[in-house]
Design a protein around this motif. Structure first.
Motif, PDB file in Angstrom:
ATOM      1  N   ILE A  88     -14.950  -3.715  60.474  1.00 35.40           N
ATOM      2  CA  ILE A  88     -15.157  -5.005  59.814  1.00 35.40           C
ATOM      3  C   ILE A  88     -16.636  -5.221  59.509  1.00 35.40           C
ATOM      4  O   ILE A  88     -17.001  -5.711  58.431  1.00 35.40           O
ATOM      5  CB  ILE A  88     -14.612  -6.146  60.690  1.00 35.40           C
ATOM      6  CG1 ILE A  88     -13.078  -6.066  60.767  1.00 35.40           C
ATOM      7  CG2 ILE A  88     -15.012  -7.504  60.111  1.00 35.40           C
ATOM      8  CD1 ILE A  88     -12.456  -7.069  61.703  1.00 35.40           C
ATOM      9  N   LYS A  89     -17.498  -4.853  60.438  1.00 36.54           N
ATOM     10  CA  LYS A  89     -18.945  -4.948  60.171  1.00 36.54           C
ATOM     11  C   LYS A  89     -19.316  -4.143  58.936  1.00 36.54           C
ATOM     12  O   LYS A  89     -20.082  -4.608  58.073  1.00 36.54           O
ATOM     13  CB  LYS A  89     -19.737  -4.434  61.375  1.00 36.54           C
ATOM     14  CG  LYS A  89     -19.797  -5.351  62.577  1.00 36.54           C
ATOM     15  CD  LYS A  89     -20.679  -4.720  63.635  1.00 36.54           C
ATOM     16  CE  LYS A  89     -20.726  -5.548  64.907  1.00 36.54           C
ATOM     17  NZ  LYS A  89     -21.578  -4.916  65.944  1.00 36.54           N
ATOM     18  N   ASN A  90     -18.797  -2.930  58.875  1.00 36.95           N
ATOM     19  CA  ASN A  90     -19.110  -2.074  57.730  1.00 36.95           C
ATOM     20  C   ASN A  90     -18.640  -2.690  56.424  1.00 36.95           C
ATOM     21  O   ASN A  90     -19.382  -2.741  55.436  1.00 36.95           O
ATOM     22  CB  ASN A  90     -18.456  -0.703  57.914  1.00 36.95           C
ATOM     23  CG  ASN A  90     -19.076   0.115  59.022  1.00 36.95           C
ATOM     24  OD1 ASN A  90     -20.143  -0.214  59.533  1.00 36.95           O
ATOM     25  ND2 ASN A  90     -18.407   1.189  59.406  1.00 36.95           N
ATOM     26  N   ALA A 110      -5.945   0.857  62.486  1.00 37.62           N
ATOM     27  CA  ALA A 110      -6.291  -0.463  63.013  1.00 37.62           C
ATOM     28  C   ALA A 110      -7.508  -1.039  62.293  1.00 37.62           C
ATOM     29  O   ALA A 110      -7.593  -2.256  62.083  1.00 37.62           O
ATOM     30  CB  ALA A 110      -6.539  -0.378  64.512  1.00 37.62           C
ATOM     31  N   CYS A 111      -8.446  -0.172  61.908  1.00 42.60           N
ATOM     32  CA  CYS A 111      -9.639  -0.631  61.179  1.00 42.60           C
ATOM     33  C   CYS A 111      -9.247  -1.177  59.804  1.00 42.60           C
ATOM     34  O   CYS A 111      -9.738  -2.225  59.377  1.00 42.60           O
ATOM     35  CB  CYS A 111     -10.632   0.517  61.011  1.00 42.60           C
ATOM     36  SG  CYS A 111     -11.256   1.232  62.548  1.00 42.60           S
ATOM     37  N   ALA A 116      -8.279  -6.105  56.117  1.00 40.90           N
ATOM     38  CA  ALA A 116      -7.490  -6.441  54.929  1.00 40.90           C
ATOM     39  C   ALA A 116      -7.805  -7.826  54.376  1.00 40.90           C
ATOM     40  O   ALA A 116      -7.974  -7.999  53.168  1.00 40.90           O
ATOM     41  CB  ALA A 116      -5.996  -6.320  55.245  1.00 40.90           C
ATOM     42  N   LYS A 117      -7.899  -8.829  55.240  1.00 41.72           N
ATOM     43  CA  LYS A 117      -8.137 -10.185  54.755  1.00 41.72           C
ATOM     44  C   LYS A 117      -9.516 -10.322  54.116  1.00 41.72           C
ATOM     45  O   LYS A 117      -9.680 -10.995  53.093  1.00 41.72           O
ATOM     46  CB  LYS A 117      -7.985 -11.210  55.873  1.00 41.72           C
ATOM     47  CG  LYS A 117      -8.073 -12.662  55.363  1.00 41.72           C
ATOM     48  CD  LYS A 117      -7.857 -13.674  56.452  1.00 41.72           C
ATOM     49  CE  LYS A 117      -7.810 -15.095  55.864  1.00 41.72           C
ATOM     50  NZ  LYS A 117      -9.006 -15.427  55.069  1.00 41.72           N
ATOM     51  N   ALA A 128      -7.489   3.123  51.406  1.00 42.59           N
ATOM     52  CA  ALA A 128      -7.573   3.599  52.782  1.00 42.59           C
ATOM     53  C   ALA A 128      -6.987   4.999  52.888  1.00 42.59           C
ATOM     54  O   ALA A 128      -6.070   5.376  52.144  1.00 42.59           O
ATOM     55  CB  ALA A 128      -6.827   2.644  53.714  1.00 42.59           C
ATOM     56  N   LEU A 129      -7.508   5.763  53.844  1.00 42.12           N
ATOM     57  CA  LEU A 129      -7.014   7.108  54.114  1.00 42.12           C
ATOM     58  C   LEU A 129      -6.125   7.119  55.353  1.00 42.12           C
ATOM     59  O   LEU A 129      -5.648   8.177  55.761  1.00 42.12           O
ATOM     60  CB  LEU A 129      -8.197   8.070  54.281  1.00 42.12           C
ATOM     61  CG  LEU A 129      -9.239   7.988  53.155  1.00 42.12           C
ATOM     62  CD1 LEU A 129     -10.401   8.937  53.427  1.00 42.12           C
ATOM     63  CD2 LEU A 129      -8.601   8.290  51.801  1.00 42.12           C
ATOM     64  N   ALA A 130      -5.929   5.950  55.947  1.00 41.69           N
ATOM     65  CA  ALA A 130      -5.087   5.797  57.132  1.00 41.69           C
ATOM     66  C   ALA A 130      -3.619   5.837  56.727  1.00 41.69           C
ATOM     67  O   ALA A 130      -3.274   5.636  55.561  1.00 41.69           O
ATOM     68  CB  ALA A 130      -5.408   4.488  57.837  1.00 41.69           C
ATOM     69  N   SER A 131      -2.733   6.062  57.718  1.00 41.78           N
ATOM     70  CA  SER A 131      -1.330   6.288  57.380  1.00 41.78           C
ATOM     71  C   SER A 131      -0.383   5.159  57.741  1.00 41.78           C
ATOM     72  O   SER A 131       0.718   5.085  57.189  1.00 41.78           O
ATOM     73  CB  SER A 131      -0.831   7.574  58.059  1.00 41.78           C
ATOM     74  OG  SER A 131      -0.932   7.465  59.465  1.00 41.78           O
ATOM     75  N   ALA A 132      -0.739   4.252  58.652  1.00 38.99           N
ATOM     76  CA  ALA A 132       0.207   3.228  59.109  1.00 38.99           C
ATOM     77  C   ALA A 132       0.702   2.372  57.946  1.00 38.99           C
ATOM     78  O   ALA A 132      -0.063   2.005  57.046  1.00 38.99           O
ATOM     79  CB  ALA A 132      -0.431   2.347  60.169  1.00 38.99           C
ATOM     80  N   SER A 133       1.966   2.020  57.975  1.00 37.86           N
ATOM     81  CA  SER A 133       2.561   1.211  56.906  1.00 37.86           C
ATOM     82  C   SER A 133       1.879  -0.143  56.764  1.00 37.86           C
ATOM     83  O   SER A 133       1.787  -0.696  55.658  1.00 37.86           O
ATOM     84  CB  SER A 133       4.048   0.999  57.179  1.00 37.86           C
ATOM     85  OG  SER A 133       4.732   2.227  57.266  1.00 37.86           O
TER      86      SER A 133
END
Length: 385
Positions: A88-90, A110-111, A116-117, A128-133
């Protein structure tokens, strides 16, 4: 590389007020600023490093080709340390101080969810390169967030389908206990029920655990024919070693988060004969045909290997994210956040990872046809025979 500016994380206020995109962000001239929040330290630093390498290579290729008619792409990279607060800082720093035109977020699910908001409030598109739905769902709350890597539900369909075709009816399941792992656990459980496959024993482990022998002994005691593992590296490699040590003789099947070449390095000789669902680009030399789409995959494999002397399976996700942002800029003729978002939402490309097709209902557009079940043979990933 001249076109890349490396920036380390600084102390940036977490709370930021929403507002209109800055004039610089909406302009049709000047360099294109893209902020990348990646895992350069912490438990998944090896994956974040692969993302950074891929982005640096892709930026150089695009700038050398002058794809934006004199406008250069400037990549600003910060370390999220695999921590949502740092992520979030980034993101706030990129949006409020650097005035970036678009964001690329790393593999930390999680990042991405936590940011998102903030991204919605600023109306600057992020891939994003993350996988979670949960990274892109629900879509009505993630209008400005997209992702490249496959959804856990798609991984599960491909994996369980392969097991079903082999006549496997009884499996064990071991997943990491976090957002990504819980998503995978649910996806495997749901798909197993559809395929008529019994989960004989399901176990979990913590993100920082270094030995999963207890869980594997519990699974082995129930005599499953195969083990499905939902874990990133280095945990995925540790699990393969532990499974071999406890004498588990069934097949080991991993999801795309396992780390590809990083998994093989960590699992060492225990990797041989194990399987993973992943974009087929990871085994580019095995892909049949010479269509333009296949040519894109093979060229990226060759270019990345030439630049870094080995291939990272994660690299194609980062390359495709950057390519999609550039395509959106070309399509809209500028960098207005809303216009870019609209372009990304309907974009389809034959990328380094395979076919990607977004829609208003699906911001995670990597198509199931891009995925294959691969096997480690001779220390290398190959398409399963």
């Amino acid at each position: 590389m001249q076109s890349i500016r490396w920036m380390t994380a600084g102390l940036i206020a977490i709370l930021a007020t929403a507002g209109c995109a800055a004039t610089e962000t909406q302009s049709t001239g000047g360099d294109i600023k893209i902020g990348a929040s990646l895992e350069l330290s912490g438990p998944t630093a090896s994956i974040g490093t692969a993302y950074r390498n891929a982005l640096e290579l892709k930026v150089k290729q695009l700038n050398d080709a002058n794809v934006l008619n004199g406008r250069k792409i400037e990549l600003i990279v910060r370390d999220n340390q695999t921590k949502p607060d740092e992520g979030i800082k980034n993101v706030n720093g990129f949006l409020n101080n650097d005035k970036v035109n678009a964001l690329i977020e790393g593999g930390c699910s999680a990042c991405a969810v936590a940011a998102a908001k903030t991204i919605e409030d600023h109306q600057v598109p992020a891939i994003a390169l993350a996988s979670a739905s949960a990274v892109t769902n629900p879509v009505d709350q993630r209008q400005y967030t997209f992702k490249i890597s496959p959804n856990p539900s798609e991984d599960a369909v491909v994996l369980l389908g392969s097991l079903k075709r082999q006549g496997i009816t009884r499996i064990g399941l071991l997943n990491v206990n976090n957002v990504y792992g819980q998503d995978g656990r649910k996806s495997v459980t749901d798909e197993a029920a559809k395929q008529g496959i019994e989960i004989a024993q399901a176990e979990q482990f913590g993100e920082t655990d270094k030995d999963m022998t207890v869980q594997l002994n519990n699974i082995k005691a129930k005599n499953p024919q195969a083990l499905v593992v939902w874990a990133v590296s280095p945990a995925a490699g540790i699990i393969a070693q532990n499974a071999k040590n406890v004498g588990f003789t069934g097949g080991v099947y991993l999801d795309a988060g396992a780390g590809a070449e990083l998994y093989i390095q960590g699992a060492r000789d225990a990797a041989e004969g194990t399987h993973m669902v992943f974009p087929s680009t990871l085994a580019a030399n095995d892909i049949p045909g010479d269509s333009p789409a296949v040519a894109v995959q093979k060229k990226w494999y060759q270019d990345y290997t030439a630049a870094y002397q080995n291939y990272s399976g994660f690299s194609s996700f980062a390359a495709d994210a950057l390519q999609m942002i550039v395509n959106a800029i070309q399509q809209t003729g500028g960098t207005d956040g809303k216009a870019l978002r609209n372009a990304l939402e309907t974009m389809g490309i034959d990328g380094a990872s395979g076919r990607i097709q977004n829609s208003a209902q699906n911001h995670s557009g990597l198509q199931p046809s891009a995925l294959a079940v691969l096997e480690v043979r001779g220390g290398q990933w190959h398409l399963t025979n």
